[in-house]
Motif scaffolding. Structure first.
Motif, mmCIF file in Angstrom:
data_model
loop_
_atom_site.group_PDB
_atom_site.id
_atom_site.type_symbol
_atom_site.label_atom_id
_atom_site.label_comp_id
_atom_site.label_asym_id
_atom_site.label_seq_id
_atom_site.Cartn_x
_atom_site.Cartn_y
_atom_site.Cartn_z
ATOM 1 N N GLU A 111 9.589 3.349 6.178
ATOM 2 C CA GLU A 111 9.391 4.075 7.433
ATOM 3 C C GLU A 111 9.008 5.532 7.161
ATOM 4 O O GLU A 111 7.894 5.943 7.399
ATOM 5 C CB GLU A 111 10.649 4.000 8.282
ATOM 6 C CG GLU A 111 10.930 2.606 8.823
ATOM 7 C CD GLU A 111 9.776 2.069 9.673
ATOM 8 O OE1 GLU A 111 9.183 2.867 10.436
ATOM 9 O OE2 GLU A 111 9.470 0.872 9.575
ATOM 10 N N GLU A 112 9.938 6.314 6.642
ATOM 11 C CA GLU A 112 9.655 7.723 6.357
ATOM 12 C C GLU A 112 9.169 7.936 4.927
ATOM 13 O O GLU A 112 8.551 8.946 4.621
ATOM 14 C CB GLU A 112 10.905 8.567 6.615
ATOM 15 C CG GLU A 112 11.335 8.549 8.079
ATOM 16 C CD GLU A 112 12.526 9.447 8.321
ATOM 17 O OE1 GLU A 112 13.033 10.042 7.333
ATOM 18 O OE2 GLU A 112 12.950 9.574 9.485
ATOM 19 N N LYS A 113 9.459 6.984 4.042
ATOM 20 C CA LYS A 113 8.996 7.060 2.654
ATOM 21 C C LYS A 113 8.836 5.652 2.106
ATOM 22 O O LYS A 113 9.415 4.690 2.633
ATOM 23 C CB LYS A 113 9.961 7.872 1.794
ATOM 24 C CG LYS A 113 11.353 7.274 1.693
ATOM 25 C CD LYS A 113 12.249 8.153 0.831
ATOM 26 C CE LYS A 113 13.648 7.540 0.711
ATOM 27 N NZ LYS A 113 14.534 8.369 -0.150
ATOM 28 N N LEU A 114 8.077 5.520 1.040
ATOM 29 C CA LEU A 114 7.817 4.215 0.443
ATOM 30 C C LEU A 114 9.095 3.644 -0.165
ATOM 31 O O LEU A 114 9.814 4.338 -0.891
ATOM 32 C CB LEU A 114 6.750 4.335 -0.640
ATOM 33 C CG LEU A 114 6.319 3.019 -1.295
ATOM 34 C CD1 LEU A 114 5.387 2.253 -0.358
ATOM 35 C CD2 LEU A 114 5.613 3.285 -2.624
ATOM 36 N N THR A 115 9.345 2.375 0.141
ATOM 37 C CA THR A 115 10.505 1.693 -0.436
ATOM 38 C C THR A 115 10.108 0.477 -1.255
ATOM 39 O O THR A 115 10.901 -0.015 -2.063
ATOM 40 C CB THR A 115 11.479 1.241 0.669
ATOM 41 O OG1 THR A 115 10.777 0.376 1.588
ATOM 42 C CG2 THR A 115 12.025 2.447 1.427
ATOM 43 N N GLY A 116 8.894 -0.026 -1.038
ATOM 44 C CA GLY A 116 8.472 -1.204 -1.783
ATOM 45 C C GLY A 116 7.067 -1.624 -1.428
ATOM 46 O O GLY A 116 6.426 -1.058 -0.535
ATOM 47 N N LEU A 117 6.569 -2.626 -2.148
ATOM 48 C CA LEU A 117 5.236 -3.158 -1.935
ATOM 49 C C LEU A 117 5.318 -4.657 -1.681
ATOM 50 O O LEU A 117 5.984 -5.384 -2.439
ATOM 51 C CB LEU A 117 4.357 -2.911 -3.168
ATOM 52 C CG LEU A 117 4.199 -1.461 -3.619
ATOM 53 C CD1 LEU A 117 3.499 -1.412 -4.974
ATOM 54 C CD2 LEU A 117 3.436 -0.643 -2.586
ATOM 55 N N LEU A 118 4.652 -5.104 -0.627
ATOM 56 C CA LEU A 118 4.532 -6.537 -0.386
ATOM 57 C C LEU A 118 3.328 -7.028 -1.177
ATOM 58 O O LEU A 118 2.204 -6.580 -0.939
ATOM 59 C CB LEU A 118 4.360 -6.828 1.101
ATOM 60 C CG LEU A 118 4.199 -8.317 1.475
ATOM 61 C CD1 LEU A 118 5.432 -9.120 1.048
ATOM 62 C CD2 LEU A 118 3.952 -8.471 2.970
ATOM 63 N N LEU A 119 3.581 -7.933 -2.121
ATOM 64 C CA LEU A 119 2.538 -8.392 -3.025
ATOM 65 C C LEU A 119 2.190 -9.855 -2.772
ATOM 66 O O LEU A 119 2.984 -10.608 -2.214
ATOM 67 C CB LEU A 119 2.993 -8.232 -4.478
ATOM 68 C CG LEU A 119 3.480 -6.849 -4.914
ATOM 69 C CD1 LEU A 119 3.932 -6.887 -6.356
ATOM 70 C CD2 LEU A 119 2.391 -5.808 -4.714
ATOM 71 N N GLU A 120 0.998 -10.215 -3.216
ATOM 72 C CA GLU A 120 0.575 -11.612 -3.167
ATOM 73 C C GLU A 120 0.005 -11.976 -4.530
ATOM 74 O O GLU A 120 -0.992 -11.400 -4.967
ATOM 75 C CB GLU A 120 -0.472 -11.831 -2.075
ATOM 76 C CG GLU A 120 -0.883 -13.291 -1.920
ATOM 77 C CD GLU A 120 -1.810 -13.498 -0.721
ATOM 78 O OE1 GLU A 120 -1.421 -13.095 0.403
ATOM 79 O OE2 GLU A 120 -2.925 -14.032 -0.921
#
Length: 279
Positions: free
Chosen positions: A146-155
């Motif tokens: 939301e306010e900062k990056l927490t993770g990446l959704l990968l495929e």
């Protein structure tokens, strides 16, 4: 920047905050169209820069400057001690990873193919870091937070034999991720990260330069001219007389503000000399 603008305007030079949409070099003086105005110039410095080629995935634009970056030399310091990712497989991506690996304890290079496009020596140098790992055949689908990056959704399209595991479950576990089946996709998962550096290319802003010679990558070609003694006379000339260049629009290598400023200084001095010779 404000002080630089103040210095320029103090010399009686006008600054027009409009985008140039067309440069007509078919006649002299040149005619520049900036939105609803036209300007004439006896010489022009092409310094329109190059834009980062972003991934265009959800969350990317919102989180720029909050965990999402495209310049490790600029922002690596902010990620000291934090887990990060680098997206890309070319020389630029390897350069980014090489910089960030010196400050981050956990760097993951995410590449959509099974082989890197970067030079072999660069790949070997980067993968020689004990804190650098690679995800092959994988793309970023979404940047989370939301306010900062927490993770990446990968495929992950397929698990490469290079990963040292046999299936996706084992790969996800190896990288400390979690499976997330969504939209009928069974091969999506979340990789926790606090930073990501996107390095899939740059697009030089050359649309307005009709007739200007470009190199194979689309950058403005810069030419050197020497005098009768072999001394460099001009360092920032282009293929069109009176048009000079500076910064990332011609520089595909360094891509730094300080080098762009240096070329800007050189181009200004070249223009001054060229205009003097025309009178």
């Amino acid at each position: 920047m404000a002080k630089m603008r103040e210095h320029v305007t103090g010399l009686g030079i006008a600054i027009v905050d409009k985008d140039v949409t067309k440069l007509d070099t078919s006649k002299r003086p040149f005619v520049l169209t900036a939105e609803d105005e036209k300007f004439e110039a006896n010489s022009v410095i092409a310094a329109t820069g190059a834009d980062t080629t972003w991934l265009g995935v959800p969350g990317e634009e919102k989180l720029r400057g909050h965990g999402v970056s495209s310049c490790a030399p600029c922002d690596a310091f902010f990620f000291r001690g934090r887990p990060v990712a680098v997206v890309g497989g070319g020389d630029s991506a390897m350069e980014e990873a090489h910089v960030i690996a010196k400050v981050s304890p956990d760097v993951v290079i995410i590449h959509r193919r099974d082989e890197f496009r970067a030079q072999k020596v660069m790949v070997e140098r980067v993968l020689g870091f004990p804190n650098v790992r690679t995800l092959y055949n994988t793309v970023v689908v979404e940047m989370l937070g939301e306010e900062k990056l927490t993770g990446l959704l990968l495929e992950t399209a397929s698990v490469s034999p290079k990963q040292g595991v046999e299936n996706l479950d084992a790969l996800v576990a190896k990288f400390g991720g979690t499976l997330r089946q969504a939209q009928g996709k069974l091969n999506r998962w979340v990789l926790p990260r606090e930073g990501v550096f996107v390095s899939v290319g740059l697009t030089p802003n050359t649309n307005i330069y009709e007739g200007l010679e470009l190199d194979a990558k689309g950058y403005v070609k810069r030419f050197e001219e020497h005098d009768e003694h072999g001394t460099i006379k001009y360092l920032t000339k282009t293929s069109l007389p009176g048009v000079f260049t500076a910064g990332d629009v011609h520089d595909a290598r360094y891509k730094q503000a300080v080098t762009a400023a240096g070329f800007g200084c050189m181009a200004a001095l070249d223009v001054e000399r060229w205009l003097t010779e025309q009178t």
